[in-house]
Motif scaffolding. Structure first.
Motif, PDB file in Angstrom:
ATOM      1  N   UNK A   4       0.809  -1.215   0.000  1.00  0.00           N
ATOM      2  CA  UNK A   4       0.000   0.000   0.000  1.00  0.00           C
ATOM      3  C   UNK A   4       0.843   1.266   0.000  1.00  0.00           C
ATOM      4  N   UNK A   5       2.073   1.152  -0.438  1.00  0.00           N
ATOM      5  CA  UNK A   5       2.918   2.346  -0.493  1.00  0.00           C
ATOM      6  C   UNK A   5       2.673   3.078  -1.815  1.00  0.00           C
ATOM      7  N   UNK A   6       3.229   4.246  -1.946  1.00  0.00           N
ATOM      8  CA  UNK A   6       3.147   5.017  -3.178  1.00  0.00           C
ATOM      9  C   UNK A   6       4.565   5.433  -3.566  1.00  0.00           C
ATOM     10  N   UNK A   7       5.344   4.489  -4.123  1.00  0.00           N
ATOM     11  CA  UNK A   7       6.739   4.798  -4.445  1.00  0.00           C
ATOM     12  C   UNK A   7       6.856   5.774  -5.614  1.00  0.00           C
ATOM     13  N   UNK A   8       8.036   6.286  -5.790  1.00  0.00           N
ATOM     14  CA  UNK A   8       8.289   7.307  -6.804  1.00  0.00           C
ATOM     15  C   UNK A   8       7.975   6.811  -8.215  1.00  0.00           C
ATOM     16  N   UNK A  77      -4.610   3.971  -0.550  1.00  0.00           N
ATOM     17  CA  UNK A  77      -5.374   2.938   0.143  1.00  0.00           C
ATOM     18  C   UNK A  77      -6.316   2.171  -0.779  1.00  0.00           C
ATOM     19  N   UNK A  78      -6.609   2.707  -1.954  1.00  0.00           N
ATOM     20  CA  UNK A  78      -7.571   2.063  -2.855  1.00  0.00           C
ATOM     21  C   UNK A  78      -6.975   1.645  -4.190  1.00  0.00           C
ATOM     22  N   UNK A  79      -5.659   1.688  -4.338  1.00  0.00           N
ATOM     23  CA  UNK A  79      -5.059   1.407  -5.638  1.00  0.00           C
ATOM     24  C   UNK A  79      -5.159  -0.059  -6.058  1.00  0.00           C
ATOM     25  N   UNK A 106     -13.331  11.828   3.573  1.00  0.00           N
ATOM     26  CA  UNK A 106     -14.310  10.814   3.145  1.00  0.00           C
ATOM     27  C   UNK A 106     -14.882  11.127   1.755  1.00  0.00           C
ATOM     28  N   UNK A 107     -15.143  12.397   1.481  1.00  0.00           N
ATOM     29  CA  UNK A 107     -15.678  12.793   0.178  1.00  0.00           C
ATOM     30  C   UNK A 107     -14.631  12.559  -0.910  1.00  0.00           C
ATOM     31  N   UNK A 108     -13.392  12.912  -0.618  1.00  0.00           N
ATOM     32  CA  UNK A 108     -12.311  12.707  -1.588  1.00  0.00           C
ATOM     33  C   UNK A 108     -12.094  11.220  -1.832  1.00  0.00           C
ATOM     34  N   UNK A 109     -12.112  10.431  -0.773  1.00  0.00           N
ATOM     35  CA  UNK A 109     -11.917   8.985  -0.928  1.00  0.00           C
ATOM     36  C   UNK A 109     -13.021   8.377  -1.782  1.00  0.00           C
ATOM     37  N   UNK A 110     -14.254   8.778  -1.543  1.00  0.00           N
ATOM     38  CA  UNK A 110     -15.380   8.265  -2.340  1.00  0.00           C
ATOM     39  C   UNK A 110     -15.206   8.649  -3.814  1.00  0.00           C
ATOM     40  N   UNK A 111     -14.783   9.884  -4.074  1.00  0.00           N
ATOM     41  CA  UNK A 111     -14.575  10.338  -5.449  1.00  0.00           C
ATOM     42  C   UNK A 111     -13.456   9.546  -6.126  1.00  0.00           C
ATOM     43  N   UNK A 112     -12.365   9.318  -5.415  1.00  0.00           N
ATOM     44  CA  UNK A 112     -11.239   8.564  -5.987  1.00  0.00           C
ATOM     45  C   UNK A 112     -11.671   7.129  -6.304  1.00  0.00           C
ATOM     46  N   UNK A 113     -12.418   6.499  -5.411  1.00  0.00           N
ATOM     47  CA  UNK A 113     -12.912   5.139  -5.666  1.00  0.00           C
ATOM     48  C   UNK A 113     -13.806   5.110  -6.901  1.00  0.00           C
TER      49      UNK A 113
END
Length: 123
Positions: A4-8, A77-79, A106-113
């Motif tokens: 769940x990391x976000x490497x370069x 977290x959702x990739x 929460x709103x941003x997370x829902x939009x990204x999903x």
């Protein structure tokens, strides 16, 4: 357990790739994010992401950084949504914050999903 990391190497940094994304990519909007994406067939599946909060919408740098951090965390977290299908494509994605108000996580997370699910449905 998934990574769940976000490497370069998962961040979109190449000027040429960014130019190609904005010139020939498909776009959409899910409040409060605008997104642009392009997928190309490739032997090695990869996803590269760009996060942006324009100064036009958030004047203060600390607020821009806060919204950018929230977008990064929601993506990180959702990739695994992109890993479910196992499509052999190289995907470039730009997430651009497009609201003048500070939006809760929460709103941003829902939009990204929702954005990720729409892109996977189109692939």
């Amino acid at each position: 357990m998934t990574d769940r990391s976000l490497p370069r190497q998962e961040r979109l940094r190449s000027f040429g790739a960014i130019r190609r994304l904005f010139e020939s990519g498909e776009s959409g909007f899910v409040y409060p994010l605008r997104y642009v994406w392009i997928a190309e067939a490739d032997e090695i599946p990869s996803v590269e992401v760009l996060f942006s909060v324009p100064k036009k919408f958030q004047k203060r740098a600390n607020k821009r950084n806060l919204q950018r951090r929230r977008m990064k965390e929601a993506y990180r977290l959702n990739k695994e949504i992109f890993d479910r299908e196992g499509n052999p494509v190289a995907l470039d994605l730009a997430l651009i914050y497009s609201s003048k108000e500070l939006t809760p996580y929460r709103v941003i997370e829902h939009a990204v999903q929702k954005i990720m699910e729409q892109i996977m449905a189109r692939l």
